[in-house]
Design a protein around this motif. Structure first.
Motif, PDB file in Angstrom:
ATOM      1  N   LYS A   4       0.832  -1.193   0.000  1.00 42.29           N
ATOM      2  CA  LYS A   4       0.000   0.000   0.000  1.00 42.29           C
ATOM      3  C   LYS A   4       0.868   1.245   0.000  1.00 42.29           C
ATOM      4  O   LYS A   4       1.867   1.314   0.726  1.00 42.29           O
ATOM      5  CB  LYS A   4      -0.894  -0.032   1.240  1.00 42.29           C
ATOM      6  N   ALA A   5       0.472   2.209  -0.785  1.00 41.75           N
ATOM      7  CA  ALA A   5       1.169   3.496  -0.816  1.00 41.75           C
ATOM      8  C   ALA A   5       0.970   4.220   0.515  1.00 41.75           C
ATOM      9  O   ALA A   5      -0.032   4.011   1.205  1.00 41.75           O
ATOM     10  CB  ALA A   5       0.633   4.343  -1.962  1.00 41.75           C
ATOM     11  N   VAL A   6       1.915   5.050   0.874  1.00 45.59           N
ATOM     12  CA  VAL A   6       1.802   5.904   2.061  1.00 45.59           C
ATOM     13  C   VAL A   6       2.212   7.323   1.694  1.00 45.59           C
ATOM     14  O   VAL A   6       2.986   7.535   0.765  1.00 45.59           O
ATOM     15  CB  VAL A   6       2.679   5.403   3.237  1.00 45.59           C
ATOM     16  N   LEU A   7       1.671   8.268   2.417  1.00 45.02           N
ATOM     17  CA  LEU A   7       2.052   9.659   2.212  1.00 45.02           C
ATOM     18  C   LEU A   7       3.444   9.899   2.769  1.00 45.02           C
ATOM     19  O   LEU A   7       3.762   9.463   3.871  1.00 45.02           O
ATOM     20  CB  LEU A   7       1.066  10.590   2.909  1.00 45.02           C
ATOM     21  N   GLU A   8       4.250  10.610   2.005  1.00 46.39           N
ATOM     22  CA  GLU A   8       5.571  11.016   2.463  1.00 46.39           C
ATOM     23  C   GLU A   8       5.545  12.520   2.732  1.00 46.39           C
ATOM     24  O   GLU A   8       4.631  13.228   2.308  1.00 46.39           O
ATOM     25  CB  GLU A   8       6.616  10.687   1.396  1.00 46.39           C
ATOM     26  N   ALA A   9       6.566  13.001   3.398  1.00 45.22           N
ATOM     27  CA  ALA A   9       6.634  14.423   3.744  1.00 45.22           C
ATOM     28  C   ALA A   9       6.506  15.314   2.510  1.00 45.22           C
ATOM     29  O   ALA A   9       5.829  16.342   2.544  1.00 45.22           O
ATOM     30  CB  ALA A   9       7.927  14.724   4.495  1.00 45.22           C
ATOM     31  N   ALA A  10       7.130  14.915   1.414  1.00 42.80           N
ATOM     32  CA  ALA A  10       7.059  15.713   0.183  1.00 42.80           C
ATOM     33  C   ALA A  10       5.622  15.791  -0.336  1.00 42.80           C
ATOM     34  O   ALA A  10       5.185  16.843  -0.825  1.00 42.80           O
ATOM     35  CB  ALA A  10       7.980  15.126  -0.881  1.00 42.80           C
ATOM     36  N   ASP A  11       4.873  14.695  -0.231  1.00 42.32           N
ATOM     37  CA  ASP A  11       3.468  14.687  -0.664  1.00 42.32           C
ATOM     38  C   ASP A  11       2.643  15.641   0.188  1.00 42.32           C
ATOM     39  O   ASP A  11       1.824  16.411  -0.322  1.00 42.32           O
ATOM     40  CB  ASP A  11       2.868  13.279  -0.532  1.00 42.32           C
ATOM     41  N   ILE A  12       2.871  15.583   1.480  1.00 39.96           N
ATOM     42  CA  ILE A  12       2.118  16.424   2.406  1.00 39.96           C
ATOM     43  C   ILE A  12       2.374  17.904   2.116  1.00 39.96           C
ATOM     44  O   ILE A  12       1.444  18.711   2.099  1.00 39.96           O
ATOM     45  CB  ILE A  12       2.486  16.058   3.861  1.00 39.96           C
ATOM     46  N   LYS A  13       3.617  18.241   1.848  1.00 38.96           N
ATOM     47  CA  LYS A  13       3.950  19.635   1.535  1.00 38.96           C
ATOM     48  C   LYS A  13       3.295  20.091   0.235  1.00 38.96           C
ATOM     49  O   LYS A  13       2.823  21.235   0.142  1.00 38.96           O
ATOM     50  CB  LYS A  13       5.461  19.814   1.477  1.00 38.96           C
ATOM     51  N   LEU A  14       3.250  19.211  -0.770  1.00 38.99           N
ATOM     52  CA  LEU A  14       2.582  19.550  -2.036  1.00 38.99           C
ATOM     53  C   LEU A  14       1.086  19.760  -1.835  1.00 38.99           C
ATOM     54  O   LEU A  14       0.505  20.715  -2.356  1.00 38.99           O
ATOM     55  CB  LEU A  14       2.816  18.456  -3.078  1.00 38.99           C
ATOM     56  N   ILE A  15       0.464  18.856  -1.104  1.00 42.29           N
ATOM     57  CA  ILE A  15      -0.967  18.966  -0.831  1.00 42.29           C
ATOM     58  C   ILE A  15      -1.260  20.272  -0.088  1.00 42.29           C
ATOM     59  O   ILE A  15      -2.167  21.023  -0.459  1.00 42.29           O
ATOM     60  CB  ILE A  15      -1.459  17.757  -0.009  1.00 42.29           C
ATOM     61  N   ALA A  16      -0.482  20.539   0.939  1.00 41.73           N
ATOM     62  CA  ALA A  16      -0.697  21.748   1.748  1.00 41.73           C
ATOM     63  C   ALA A  16      -0.511  23.017   0.920  1.00 41.73           C
ATOM     64  O   ALA A  16      -1.313  23.955   1.024  1.00 41.73           O
ATOM     65  CB  ALA A  16       0.250  21.751   2.948  1.00 41.73           C
ATOM     66  N   ALA A  17       0.520  23.045   0.094  1.00 39.91           N
ATOM     67  CA  ALA A  17       0.785  24.234  -0.722  1.00 39.91           C
ATOM     68  C   ALA A  17      -0.336  24.473  -1.732  1.00 39.91           C
ATOM     69  O   ALA A  17      -0.767  25.614  -1.932  1.00 39.91           O
ATOM     70  CB  ALA A  17       2.126  24.101  -1.436  1.00 39.91           C
ATOM     71  N   ALA A  18      -0.815  23.408  -2.350  1.00 42.74           N
ATOM     72  CA  ALA A  18      -1.886  23.553  -3.348  1.00 42.74           C
ATOM     73  C   ALA A  18      -3.204  23.952  -2.683  1.00 42.74           C
ATOM     74  O   ALA A  18      -3.957  24.769  -3.223  1.00 42.74           O
ATOM     75  CB  ALA A  18      -2.055  22.261  -4.135  1.00 42.74           C
ATOM     76  N   ALA A  19      -3.483  23.390  -1.522  1.00 41.79           N
ATOM     77  CA  ALA A  19      -4.695  23.766  -0.793  1.00 41.79           C
ATOM     78  C   ALA A  19      -4.624  25.233  -0.367  1.00 41.79           C
ATOM     79  O   ALA A  19      -5.596  25.983  -0.524  1.00 41.79           O
ATOM     80  CB  ALA A  19      -4.881  22.851   0.416  1.00 41.79           C
ATOM     81  N   GLU A  20      -3.473  25.633   0.136  1.00 48.53           N
ATOM     82  CA  GLU A  20      -3.297  27.038   0.527  1.00 48.53           C
ATOM     83  C   GLU A  20      -3.457  27.958  -0.689  1.00 48.53           C
ATOM     84  O   GLU A  20      -4.105  29.002  -0.598  1.00 48.53           O
ATOM     85  CB  GLU A  20      -1.924  27.254   1.159  1.00 48.53           C
ATOM     86  N   ALA A  21      -2.894  27.580  -1.824  1.00 49.97           N
ATOM     87  CA  ALA A  21      -3.003  28.396  -3.038  1.00 49.97           C
ATOM     88  C   ALA A  21      -4.469  28.556  -3.458  1.00 49.97           C
ATOM     89  O   ALA A  21      -4.887  29.651  -3.857  1.00 49.97           O
ATOM     90  CB  ALA A  21      -2.179  27.778  -4.168  1.00 49.97           C
ATOM     91  N   GLU A  22      -5.239  27.474  -3.356  1.00 57.00           N
ATOM     92  CA  GLU A  22      -6.666  27.547  -3.708  1.00 57.00           C
ATOM     93  C   GLU A  22      -7.395  28.495  -2.757  1.00 57.00           C
ATOM     94  O   GLU A  22      -8.223  29.299  -3.191  1.00 57.00           O
ATOM     95  CB  GLU A  22      -7.290  26.154  -3.660  1.00 57.00           C
ATOM     96  N   ALA A  23      -7.081  28.409  -1.488  1.00 57.87           N
ATOM     97  CA  ALA A  23      -7.717  29.298  -0.511  1.00 57.87           C
ATOM     98  C   ALA A  23      -7.327  30.757  -0.759  1.00 57.87           C
ATOM     99  O   ALA A  23      -8.187  31.646  -0.757  1.00 57.87           O
ATOM    100  CB  ALA A  23      -7.332  28.876   0.904  1.00 57.87           C
ATOM    101  N   LEU A  24      -6.048  30.996  -0.996  1.00 59.45           N
ATOM    102  CA  LEU A  24      -5.582  32.368  -1.245  1.00 59.45           C
ATOM    103  C   LEU A  24      -6.180  32.941  -2.529  1.00 59.45           C
ATOM    104  O   LEU A  24      -6.556  34.118  -2.558  1.00 59.45           O
ATOM    105  CB  LEU A  24      -4.056  32.402  -1.318  1.00 59.45           C
ATOM    106  N   LYS A  25      -6.272  32.114  -3.565  1.00 57.79           N
ATOM    107  CA  LYS A  25      -6.847  32.554  -4.842  1.00 57.79           C
ATOM    108  C   LYS A  25      -8.267  33.083  -4.643  1.00 57.79           C
ATOM    109  O   LYS A  25      -8.689  34.036  -5.293  1.00 57.79           O
ATOM    110  CB  LYS A  25      -6.840  31.387  -5.834  1.00 57.79           C
ATOM    111  N   ASN A  26      -8.996  32.454  -3.715  1.00 61.93           N
ATOM    112  CA  ASN A  26     -10.382  32.839  -3.462  1.00 61.93           C
ATOM    113  C   ASN A  26     -10.546  33.751  -2.248  1.00 61.93           C
ATOM    114  O   ASN A  26     -11.662  34.080  -1.878  1.00 61.93           O
ATOM    115  CB  ASN A  26     -11.223  31.571  -3.274  1.00 61.93           C
ATOM    116  N   GLN A  27      -9.414  34.146  -1.647  1.00 66.19           N
ATOM    117  CA  GLN A  27      -9.411  35.008  -0.466  1.00 66.19           C
ATOM    118  C   GLN A  27     -10.217  34.396   0.687  1.00 66.19           C
ATOM    119  O   GLN A  27     -11.008  35.067   1.341  1.00 66.19           O
ATOM    120  CB  GLN A  27      -9.912  36.405  -0.813  1.00 66.19           C
TER     121      GLN A  27
END
Length: 135
Positions: A4-27
């Motif tokens: 089974k695949a597992v999340l690695e630190a790099a994945d978590i950082k990518l997810i967090a950055a993209a989620a933050e970008a979506e939130a910032l884009k929409n204020q």
């Protein structure tokens, strides 16, 4: 035995950055939580202006989604359709839209929970984060 695949630190950082970008884009001022497949917190980010309560709700949504292997909205729908007894389910607290499982090869490897704006917008942010790792 399955692999089974597992999340690695790099994945978590990518997810967090993209989620933050979506939130910032929409204020949108939100809290973003990422958990592993057991609902254990791996990331928590409360953006500037996000309500303090959102730092409790976002991890709960993620936890519920990971343990249930489905979007937390499903539990909200069950309750809204009259099955209020489900509110007594043990361990499950984040039964509101905004928790989205991270699925790979049919297996849940974690979840993202977001809180701070309309529930559908919370889910939008979570999905944008997950999309950053190609899932």
């Amino acid at each position: 035995m399955k692999t089974k695949a597992v999340l690695e630190a790099a994945d978590i950082k990518l997810i967090a950055a993209a989620a933050e970008a979506e939130a910032l884009k929409n204020q949108w001022a939100v809290t973003i939580a990422i958990v592993d497949d057991g609902g254990h917190l791996l990331w928590l980010q409360r953006m500037d202006g996000a309500a303090p309560l959102s730092a409790h709700i976002a991890p709960a949504k993620a936890h519920t989604s990971a343990l249930g292997r489905k979007e937390s909205k499903g539990y909200e729908d069950v309750i809204n359709q009259g099955r209020t007894a489900f509110l007594s389910a043990p361990v499950v607290a984040g039964m509101l839209e905004g928790g989205v499982p991270i699925m790979k090869d049919g297996q849940c490897i974690g979840a993202v929970g977001v809180s701070g704006v309309k529930s559908s917008e919370d889910a939008q942010i979570a999905r944008a984060g997950i999309a950053a790792i190609g899932l």
